[in-house]
Design a protein around this motif. Structure first.
Motif, mmCIF file in Angstrom:
data_model
loop_
_atom_site.group_PDB
_atom_site.id
_atom_site.type_symbol
_atom_site.label_atom_id
_atom_site.label_comp_id
_atom_site.label_asym_id
_atom_site.label_seq_id
_atom_site.Cartn_x
_atom_site.Cartn_y
_atom_site.Cartn_z
ATOM 1 N N LEU A 113 3.819 -12.233 -3.938
ATOM 2 C CA LEU A 113 3.503 -11.327 -2.835
ATOM 3 C C LEU A 113 2.450 -10.329 -3.290
ATOM 4 O O LEU A 113 2.506 -9.838 -4.418
ATOM 5 C CB LEU A 113 4.774 -10.571 -2.409
ATOM 6 N N CYS A 114 1.506 -10.035 -2.410
ATOM 7 C CA CYS A 114 0.507 -9.004 -2.686
ATOM 8 C C CYS A 114 0.738 -7.849 -1.711
ATOM 9 O O CYS A 114 1.141 -8.061 -0.572
ATOM 10 C CB CYS A 114 -0.905 -9.542 -2.492
ATOM 11 N N SER A 115 0.481 -6.631 -2.179
ATOM 12 C CA SER A 115 0.612 -5.463 -1.303
ATOM 13 C C SER A 115 -0.598 -4.553 -1.506
ATOM 14 O O SER A 115 -1.335 -4.689 -2.481
ATOM 15 C CB SER A 115 1.920 -4.723 -1.582
ATOM 16 N N GLN A 116 -0.746 -3.617 -0.622
ATOM 17 C CA GLN A 116 -1.851 -2.668 -0.718
ATOM 18 C C GLN A 116 -1.508 -1.472 -1.597
ATOM 19 O O GLN A 116 -2.264 -0.511 -1.662
ATOM 20 C CB GLN A 116 -2.270 -2.205 0.678
ATOM 21 N N GLY A 117 -0.364 -1.509 -2.251
ATOM 22 C CA GLY A 117 -0.017 -0.462 -3.202
ATOM 23 C C GLY A 117 0.664 0.744 -2.601
ATOM 24 O O GLY A 117 0.758 1.781 -3.252
ATOM 25 N N LEU A 118 1.178 0.614 -1.404
ATOM 26 C CA LEU A 118 1.832 1.754 -0.767
ATOM 27 C C LEU A 118 3.116 2.158 -1.477
ATOM 28 O O LEU A 118 3.575 3.277 -1.330
ATOM 29 C CB LEU A 118 2.100 1.458 0.707
#
Length: 139
Positions: A113-118
């Motif tokens: 999974l990739c996220s925008q770093g929130l």
């Protein structure tokens, strides 16, 4: 605990693309909390603490090896110790940290999974990596 902080700061304070998320005293309080909870395993070399892994159940919160001790298998040893007592491990790694992503992939972790770093302190895009014990392999 000072050796663990030295390993952490050797990376976090010397990596140009990584913003400073916490003051030194906040890192110190956080490390004290992790140690008190019994989440930290560390390795030593002739100079003292050379690295540490902080884990709560399946979640690895941190793995750092001091630059003087890199390339000696200490990070791999810390991960092997964590794997010995688990069927599954997971961790988040900053997307820009390509060497860490390669290291974890070589240890059997997969990017899922990739996220925008929130959810991370630095607000940088990150990747969830997961390791599963191979089918039929005993802990």
């Amino acid at each position: 605990m000072p050796g663990c902080l030295a390993a952490l700061w050797a990376f976090s304070r010397r990596t140009p693309w990584l913003p400073r998320a916490r003051a030194w005293w906040e890192d110190t309080l956080l490390m004290a909390r992790l140690v008190r909870r019994g989440w930290v395993r560390f390795v030593r070399d002739a100079h003292g603490t050379a690295g540490f892994l902080a884990r709560d159940g399946a979640r690895i919160h941190a793995l750092y090896v001091h630059p003087r001790a890199r390339g000696q298998g200490l990070g791999r040893a810390l991960l092997e110790d964590a794997k010995a007592g688990a069927d599954r491990l997971e961790l988040w790694v900053v997307h820009a940290n390509a060497s860490a992503r390669r290291f974890y992939a070589a240890q059997g972790f997969e990017e899922v999974l990739c996220s925008q770093g929130l959810g991370n302190d630095e607000n940088l895009p990150d990747v969830l990596m997961v390791w599963h014990r191979p089918q039929g392999q005993m802990p």
